[in-house]
Design a protein around this motif. Structure first.
Motif, mmCIF file in Angstrom:
data_model
loop_
_atom_site.group_PDB
_atom_site.id
_atom_site.type_symbol
_atom_site.label_atom_id
_atom_site.label_comp_id
_atom_site.label_asym_id
_atom_site.label_seq_id
_atom_site.Cartn_x
_atom_site.Cartn_y
_atom_site.Cartn_z
ATOM 1 N N ASN A 36 0.874 -1.170 0.000
ATOM 2 C CA ASN A 36 0.000 0.000 0.000
ATOM 3 C C ASN A 36 0.913 1.223 0.000
ATOM 4 O O ASN A 36 1.426 1.635 1.036
ATOM 5 C CB ASN A 36 -0.907 -0.018 1.234
ATOM 6 N N ILE A 37 1.169 1.784 -1.162
ATOM 7 C CA ILE A 37 2.159 2.845 -1.315
ATOM 8 C C ILE A 37 1.654 4.166 -0.726
ATOM 9 O O ILE A 37 0.543 4.613 -1.010
ATOM 10 C CB ILE A 37 2.519 3.051 -2.799
ATOM 11 N N HIS A 73 3.321 8.250 0.611
ATOM 12 C CA HIS A 73 4.431 9.145 0.309
ATOM 13 C C HIS A 73 4.863 9.982 1.507
ATOM 14 O O HIS A 73 5.662 10.910 1.368
ATOM 15 C CB HIS A 73 4.045 10.035 -0.887
ATOM 16 N N GLN A 74 4.320 9.614 2.683
ATOM 17 C CA GLN A 74 4.766 10.193 3.936
ATOM 18 C C GLN A 74 4.998 9.035 4.911
ATOM 19 O O GLN A 74 4.262 8.051 4.912
ATOM 20 C CB GLN A 74 3.721 11.161 4.518
ATOM 21 N N ALA A 75 6.047 9.154 5.751
ATOM 22 C CA ALA A 75 6.374 8.066 6.665
ATOM 23 C C ALA A 75 5.238 7.833 7.667
ATOM 24 O O ALA A 75 4.742 8.769 8.290
ATOM 25 C CB ALA A 75 7.659 8.374 7.420
ATOM 26 N N GLU A 76 4.833 6.565 7.816
ATOM 27 C CA GLU A 76 3.788 6.186 8.760
ATOM 28 C C GLU A 76 4.253 4.970 9.562
ATOM 29 O O GLU A 76 4.766 4.018 8.991
ATOM 30 C CB GLU A 76 2.487 5.837 8.032
ATOM 31 N N PHE A 77 4.074 5.031 10.883
ATOM 32 C CA PHE A 77 4.413 3.905 11.738
ATOM 33 C C PHE A 77 3.133 3.358 12.369
ATOM 34 O O PHE A 77 2.186 4.098 12.645
ATOM 35 C CB PHE A 77 5.395 4.321 12.845
ATOM 36 N N THR A 78 3.117 2.065 12.601
ATOM 37 C CA THR A 78 1.955 1.403 13.196
ATOM 38 C C THR A 78 2.399 0.606 14.408
ATOM 39 O O THR A 78 3.426 -0.078 14.361
ATOM 40 C CB THR A 78 1.283 0.454 12.181
ATOM 41 N N ASP A 79 1.655 0.697 15.519
ATOM 42 C CA ASP A 79 1.965 -0.148 16.669
ATOM 43 C C ASP A 79 0.800 -1.098 16.932
ATOM 44 O O ASP A 79 -0.242 -1.041 16.274
ATOM 45 C CB ASP A 79 2.291 0.691 17.911
ATOM 46 N N THR A 80 0.978 -1.995 17.882
ATOM 47 C CA THR A 80 -0.026 -3.025 18.119
ATOM 48 C C THR A 80 -1.354 -2.460 18.604
ATOM 49 O O THR A 80 -2.403 -3.067 18.409
ATOM 50 C CB THR A 80 0.484 -4.043 19.164
ATOM 51 N N HIS A 81 -1.330 -1.307 19.244
ATOM 52 C CA HIS A 81 -2.565 -0.727 19.750
ATOM 53 C C HIS A 81 -3.498 -0.277 18.616
ATOM 54 O O HIS A 81 -4.694 -0.082 18.827
ATOM 55 C CB HIS A 81 -2.254 0.454 20.674
ATOM 56 N N ALA A 82 -2.954 -0.153 17.424
ATOM 57 C CA ALA A 82 -3.786 0.222 16.295
ATOM 58 C C ALA A 82 -4.789 -0.882 15.956
ATOM 59 O O ALA A 82 -5.802 -0.635 15.303
ATOM 60 C CB ALA A 82 -2.904 0.518 15.074
ATOM 61 N N LEU A 83 -4.513 -2.114 16.418
ATOM 62 C CA LEU A 83 -5.429 -3.215 16.159
ATOM 63 C C LEU A 83 -6.717 -3.080 16.969
ATOM 64 O O LEU A 83 -7.778 -3.542 16.557
ATOM 65 C CB LEU A 83 -4.750 -4.547 16.504
ATOM 66 N N ASN A 84 -6.614 -2.469 18.174
ATOM 67 C CA ASN A 84 -7.785 -2.240 19.022
ATOM 68 C C ASN A 84 -8.594 -3.518 19.213
ATOM 69 O O ASN A 84 -9.793 -3.583 18.898
ATOM 70 C CB ASN A 84 -8.677 -1.145 18.415
ATOM 71 N N ILE A 85 -7.928 -4.554 19.714
ATOM 72 C CA ILE A 85 -8.590 -5.842 19.903
ATOM 73 C C ILE A 85 -9.572 -5.759 21.071
ATOM 74 O O ILE A 85 -9.181 -5.480 22.204
ATOM 75 C CB ILE A 85 -7.558 -6.954 20.151
#
Length: 398
Positions: free
Chosen positions: A14-15, A17-29
């Motif tokens: 999924n291209i 053009h700005q740096a994006e970081f994801t952590d486990t909390h983004a899953l919101n289980i």
């Protein structure tokens, strides 16, 4: 977005053009919870399809284990057994999950899942024989107490090293798949075991081979004395399953109805789609890690008291009474009788002889080798030399 199957790196593309970081909390289980403390259902929750006989069997097994644990910890303090581990506060995690399985599904346990074994039919006498390591013990006295196993009940014998059952469950489930069996494997472990390398190897193996196995993590807050927040930073254990490419669910482990429903659905998914599923059950360990542990050294009485209000048996009992399936007076009589039965069974089991010493070298090879026979004779010679240090029942040596 490109499909991962067309990408050698096995990733979706999924291209941006700005740096994006994801952590486990983004899953919101989320955490599945169906039953409230007073026995009513949460708004919007639906009760699983449980017939009266199954519902009462779940309750009976939870109560049995609670009473067995209470009596056997006291027996350990009296010096009648060498070691014991309770599952106080976690009864619903193992009993309700076992109820959602087929009797021929393999269970691979860690060491706090005696409720699942009792639900499958392990008798009070069999529990006592194992705890006392007598001549009727299915394990022939070779294991520590609470290291149960039953071939007939499809319950793999427990081993002390932490996490060994996790990759074993992956391999066993893959074998079930290759044989075309209509069954799955369920593997219990604690969140502490999820910090072992075997956890990662086992989950990755199961995911890649699409093995029909349920990984059931009992997140009880502590790995002996180490709290979860000192073990890992991520959002519990469920998110790790997603990281390995499998579906995961988090459930209130003090809610027998939620545990049952989550396991039922996980089994359906694992069997129909032939792939692994991870369940994380949140259930506070109300007792000590084992009879060798003193939890007052690492947690407060106030913390324990707060979680005692979430007793899984009391909550489930309220639901049964609301259904009209449980009579309070009859239940009290049954509990009192069971306490006496446990004490009586202990007295019988501790009077039985120990396994014959010759059984020590059996079950290694089809026939004991010359080397094993020589070692056994050396052991017998040593015992003859120091008989006072090795009190054996009559007829169990020569």
């Amino acid at each position: 977005m490109n499909n991962a199957t067309n990408n050698p790196s096995n990733t979706t593309t999924n291209i941006v053009h700005q740096a994006e970081f994801t952590d486990t909390h983004a899953l919101n289980i989320p955490t599945l919870s169906i039953l409230q403390e007073d026995g009513t259902l949460f708004a919007g929750a639906a009760s699983p399809s449980l017939d009266r006989a199954t519902a009462l069997k779940i309750y009976d097994s939870m109560v049995f284990i609670r009473i067995l644990d209470e009596r056997m910890l006291a027996a350990q303090r009296q010096g009648r057994v060498s070691f014991y581990m309770q599952c106080l506060g976690e009864e619903a995690t193992t009993v309700a999950s076992a109820a959602a399985l087929d009797p021929k599904d393999m269970i691979m346990a860690q060491y706090r899942e005696q409720g699942a074994l009792h639900y499958r039919g392990f008798s009070l006498t069999q529990f006592m024989n194992q705890l006392l390591s007598n001549d009727q013990d299915l394990g022939k006295g070779r294991q520590m107490p609470v290291h149960y196993g039953s071939h007939d009940l499809h319950f793999m014998t427990i081993s002390s090293p932490l996490g060994t059952q996790i990759p074993q469950a992956s391999g066993y489930a893959y074998g079930q798949k290759l044989r075309g069996l209509p069954n799955i494997s369920l593997c219990y472990f604690g969140e502490g075991a999820a910090s072992e390398g075997d956890f990662h190897a086992g989950l990755n193996m199961a995911a890649v081979l699409r093995a029909p196995v349920i990984f059931f993590c009992r997140n009880n807050g502590y790995a002996i004395s180490t709290p979860a927040n000192e073990q890992f930073v991520g959002d519990g254990i469920a998110c790790r399953g997603v990281g390995y490419g499998m579906q995961a669910i988090r459930v209130d482990g003090a809610d027998a109805l939620a545990v049952y429903e989550a396991t039922r659905l996980a089994r359906k998914l694992a069997l129909e789609q032939q792939k692994p599923v991870l369940i994380e059950a949140i259930a506070y360990r109300l007792g000590a890690h084992s009879s060798s542990d003193d939890p007052s050294g690492y947690r407060s009485r106030e913390e324990e008291a707060r979680f005692r209000q979430q007793d899984p048996i009391a909550r489930y009992k309220c639901w049964l009474k609301r259904k009209g399936w449980l009579d309070e007076a009859a239940d009290q009589i049954a509990c009192d009788a069971l306490r006496q039965e446990v004490l009586d069974a202990l007295k019988v089991a501790e009077k039985r002889a120990k396994p014959h010493i010759d059984t020590l070298i059996g079950d290694v090879y089809a026939e004991p080798t010359a080397a094993l026979k020589a070692q056994l004779e050396q052991l017998k010679s040593h015992i003859r030399q120091y008989p006072d240090a090795y009190p054996l029942s009559a007829g169990r040596f020569e």
